[in-house]
Each structure stands twice: as C-alpha cells, then as structure tokens.
Motif scaffolding. Structure first.
Motif, mmCIF file in Angstrom:
data_model
loop_
_atom_site.group_PDB
_atom_site.id
_atom_site.type_symbol
_atom_site.label_atom_id
_atom_site.label_comp_id
_atom_site.label_asym_id
_atom_site.label_seq_id
_atom_site.Cartn_x
_atom_site.Cartn_y
_atom_site.Cartn_z
ATOM 1 N N LEU A 1 0.828 -1.204 0.000
ATOM 2 C CA LEU A 1 0.000 0.000 0.000
ATOM 3 C C LEU A 1 0.862 1.253 0.000
ATOM 4 O O LEU A 1 0.589 2.221 -0.727
ATOM 5 N N GLN A 2 1.909 1.251 0.806
ATOM 6 C CA GLN A 2 2.802 2.400 0.872
ATOM 7 C C GLN A 2 3.567 2.583 -0.430
ATOM 8 O O GLN A 2 3.714 3.705 -0.927
ATOM 9 N N ALA A 3 4.039 1.482 -1.010
ATOM 10 C CA ALA A 3 4.807 1.558 -2.255
ATOM 11 C C ALA A 3 3.951 2.099 -3.400
ATOM 12 O O ALA A 3 4.402 2.933 -4.191
ATOM 13 N N VAL A 4 2.730 1.635 -3.488
ATOM 14 C CA VAL A 4 1.826 2.082 -4.562
ATOM 15 C C VAL A 4 1.469 3.551 -4.385
ATOM 16 O O VAL A 4 1.361 4.308 -5.359
ATOM 17 N N ALA A 5 1.265 3.993 -3.140
ATOM 18 C CA ALA A 5 0.782 5.352 -2.874
ATOM 19 C C ALA A 5 1.822 6.434 -3.143
ATOM 20 O O ALA A 5 1.461 7.594 -3.380
#
Length: 477
Positions: free
Chosen positions: A144-148
C-alpha cells in the motif's frame, strides 16, 4: 585422384554445413518455442506472470506447504481511481503507471513469491511460504505504501492508491481458485471500508458478495424497467423562509426488494460503471422537471443535481450537460451541479477548465459536503464556485459540541467573505435553525423543512410554501 579428393572434401564440407544449419535451425526453433511459452504465460505489458501461470504457482505452493509446515497467502490488489488517470491523461500514461506499479510490487516481495497481473488494474500476489500469521499484513502494508508514493511519468507526478484483500491457505480455501476468489471478495470489503487499506477474508463476506452481485444484476435492468424515480428536497432561504431551490435525490424501488437505500446501490453502480447511464438519466429527469415547473409558473430558483467523480471525469461530461440543457429547454441558470471537494481536487488543472466551461455556459456550481475533505482556500479562489454546502455531520452537533460550532461558524464567515452562498445540510431541529440564522447562514435544507418528496408533492409545496410556523421561525419573526 585429385578430383576424387576434392569431391570427398566438398562432400565433407557439405555435410558439416548441413549439421551446422540443422543445429542453428533447432536452436532457433527452441528459442521460438521458449518465447511462445513465455508469451503464453506472461502479461505483455508488465512482463509479470499471467493468470494461468499464477494459478499454477499457487497450486504448487499449496502442495508444498504441508511438508514445510507453512501457510500460503494470496493478496488481491485493485487500484483506486486508476480509470480517472486513464480517462484524463490517456492510455499510454496509464500503461506506464501500471508498469511502475508492477515493478514496485515485485520489489516488495521475496524471490520465492509471485506477483501477477490479472488484467486491467488488478494484481494478485502469492506469498508462497508464510511462517507467521502477521506476515501477510506486513506485506500488504508495504505494498500500500509503495503504490501510494508518487509515480513520475511523462512529467506528471501521479498519485494512486490501492485496496487489498487477503486469503490464507488452508483457513480460507484449499485450492488456487477458492483462495483467489476469497481474496477478491475481501478486497471489495477493503474498498467499502474506505480504500487504501487491506482486509482479511471472513466467511460472512461471501454472503455480502452474493448480495452485491444481486444488486448489480438488478441495477443493470433497473433503467430499462423504469424502476428509478427522483424525489426533491427543498432549500430554504433563512432570511425570508421561502423555497429557493430543490435538490434532486435518486430513489430505486426494486420489484421484489422494495425501496433500496442509495447507500447500498450507489457504490455498486460506481464500481461497475453503471453510474454513467444512471447519472445521465438523473440529470435529464431533473432538468425536465425543473422546466415543467417553470412552465407551470411555479417559483424555483435552482435545481441541484449531485455529480459523481466518475461522471465528472468522463470525456463526454460537458457535452452531455449542455446537450441535456438544450434538449429539455431549461435555462442553464436554473441548474446547479454539486461536486465534492475530493472530486474537485483531483487533477486541479483539468477540473478548472471544466468548471470554467460550465460557468461560461450559465450553470451554477456548489461544493457538496464542505468541511469533510480538503477545505482549501486556494481552490475556492481558483475555481468558479457559487455555493458551499456545510456537511450535515457538522450541523447535527452545532448546539452541543463546541468544536463543531467553531467549524460551522468559520465556514459561514469564509463563505460570506468570498461572496459565496452558504447552505447548511441536514437541519432537523429548531435549535440548529436558530444557530444558523444567528450566524447569518444563507440557506438550509433538512427534515425540519421537509423530507424529499415525489414531484407532485413538491409542486404543491412550491405553490403553497412551507408551513407558516416554520416560516415565522425561519424569518426570525
């Protein structure tokens, strides 16, 4: 003799050439077959394993898990808002964004795990050997953090979030198909929980998934079966007590289920794309009704219609609005489009051009649910806005919660300083009304003045006005 030696030598050379050519041909064939096999098992855009290869690897991981005393986890990831990027910036940019996301997801997992693109903006991840129960959650948060984080593509800094569903072998399924299906179901629950989050599968979700599927199937037939209707709620001028406008609200009466709550079917319509034809029907129906009331001599200043994010970002949105106004013969000044802050703030430059085109055409614009999103002065100055609607969650507590009182007072003051109409939503008590009047709020709507009603009842309301007792209170007499 010399002739025979030369002949034999040429034959040897010929044979050697035949062997070399055959080996080269065989090598080329093997290479071609390997390339064909790779293409058949991998996604052409991202190079990731496709659905077929992914299912095979999940099955292999399930077979090995009991021997190694491990579990297997499947994470189903769906991007939030990817379609808006595709629609506004084009598919080439969207494709590069998918490639960027694919690389980041691969960087989030071990070499023994598998990231697959299932198609569109959906990715599925296999965690092949899960030792600790919290491992899938840790992986999900990392993804989630990488995509955001911002994706720099063609001079654009693109922001996109994701929702993730998680299923675990053997708890949530004993085969690849079941694990993927249950992870997909959990992903939809993550979206319902607010998006940019993850959710583990629970058996009760299947019941909701079946319910959602039934609603989607019924929605697809609702328009042609004329099961939709519009109800109208009055907006009241807090200085005079008169009706200044109406808000069109969609209602769906299912032949078996009866009245279905908008909270149930609107999110489904948005997810499956049906919000576009439904939204277009709502806009046309509301404009036709406003024109009919005007022709009948009934006083109505504005007809307000809510516009979803998907409608607003559709490439035909402006064309549809002005075509409907032309077809129905409604003066554009009588139409007010309501958009939320989140809709306005995504792709601010393109938003500004759309809003300016609407304003140039005479259409009025309102910010709905103001106070729950960005609440930024910068966009209020930048965009041609006519009105702010204070979200009902603030209005409900203005007489009991000091913080909410401060927020509402600040919004009213800000609106007045910017020469914007301020409308309070969800007014239900005389105390709330008195507070809004005392602080010079312009308009209000809510159950205190009247619930949303069908066209005939609203026409009577326009003709007779609201009850005298309410008028006296609203006018401060």
């Amino acid at each position: 003799m010399i002739f025979d030696e030369r002949t034999n030598l040429s034959r040897v050379i010929g044979v050697n050439m035949d062997v070399t050519e055959r080996k080269q041909a065989e090598k080329a064939l093997r290479t071609s077959e390997a390339q064909m096999t790779h293409s058949a098992e991998h996604d052409l855009l991202t190079g990731l394993p496709n659905r077929m290869l992914f299912n095979d690897r999940v099955s292999q991981a399930i077979a090995l898990a009991p021997r190694h005393l491990k579990k297997v986890a499947v994470l189903f990831l769906d991007l939030d808002g990817f379609k808006h990027i595709n629609d506004s910036l084009g598919h080439p940019v969207g494709d590069k964004l998918l490639q960027s996301i694919a690389k980041r997801l691969v960087d989030c997992v071990r070499n023994s795990d598998t990231v697959s693109r299932q198609g569109g903006d959906e990715f599925v991840v296999l965690l092949s050997e899960v030792g600790q129960s919290e491992d899938p959650a840790i992986a999900a948060r990392r993804m989630l953090q990488a995509v955001a984080e911002a994706h720099s593509i063609d001079q654009h800094d693109l922001h996109v979030s994701a929702s993730i569903g998680v299923s675990v072998y053997p708890d949530d399924g004993l085969d690849a198909e079941t694990l993927i299906k249950n992870a997909d179901t959990a992903m939809y629950q993550a979206k319902e929980n607010g998006r940019q989050t993850y959710q583990f599968f629970k058996p009760a979700m299947n019941v909701r998934a079946v319910e959602r599927q039934a609603i989607e199937a019924s929605l697809r037939r609702a328009l042609e079966r004329q099961e939709f209707a519009l109800h109208y709620q009055p907006k009241i001028n807090l200085r005079t007590g008169g009706i200044t406008g109406a808000e069109a609200l969609l209602r769906w009466t299912h032949p078996i289920r009866g009245l279905v709550s908008p909270a149930q079917f609107i999110p489904v319509a948005e997810d499956c794309g049906l919000i576009l034809p439904i939204g277009k029907w709502v806009l046309r129906e509301a404009c036709q009704q406003a024109r009919a009331w005007a022709d009948a001599g009934l006083p109505l200043a504005t007809m307000a219609v809510n516009i979803s994010a998907i409608q607003f970002r559709n490439e035909n949105f402006l064309e549809d609005v002005f075509a409907i106004l032309k077809d129905t013969g409604l003066d554009p000044r009588f139409l007010e489009l309501e958009l939320t802050e989140s809709v306005l703030m995504k792709h601010a430059e393109s938003t500004a051009s759309i809003l300016k085109a609407l304003r140039a055409g005479g259409v009025q614009l309102a910010v709905d649910d103001f106070g729950t999103g960005y609440s930024s002065l910068s966009y209020l100055r930048k965009f041609p806005i006519d009105a702010l609607k204070i979200d009902q969650s603030f209005v409900r507590q203005i007489t009991t919660t000091p913080d909410e009182t401060t927020i509402v007072t600040a919004i009213i003051s800000m609106g007045r300083s910017l020469k914007l109409r301020v409308v309070a939503e969800g007014v239900e008590t005389q105390e709330e009304l008195a507070f809004l009047q005392a602080h010079q709020c312009d308009q209000a709507q809510g159950y205190y003045f009247g619930r949303p009603v069908p066209p005939r009842q609203f026409a009577k309301l326009l003709a007779t006005g609201i009850p005298e007792a309410v008028l006296r209170c609203a006018a401060g007499r």
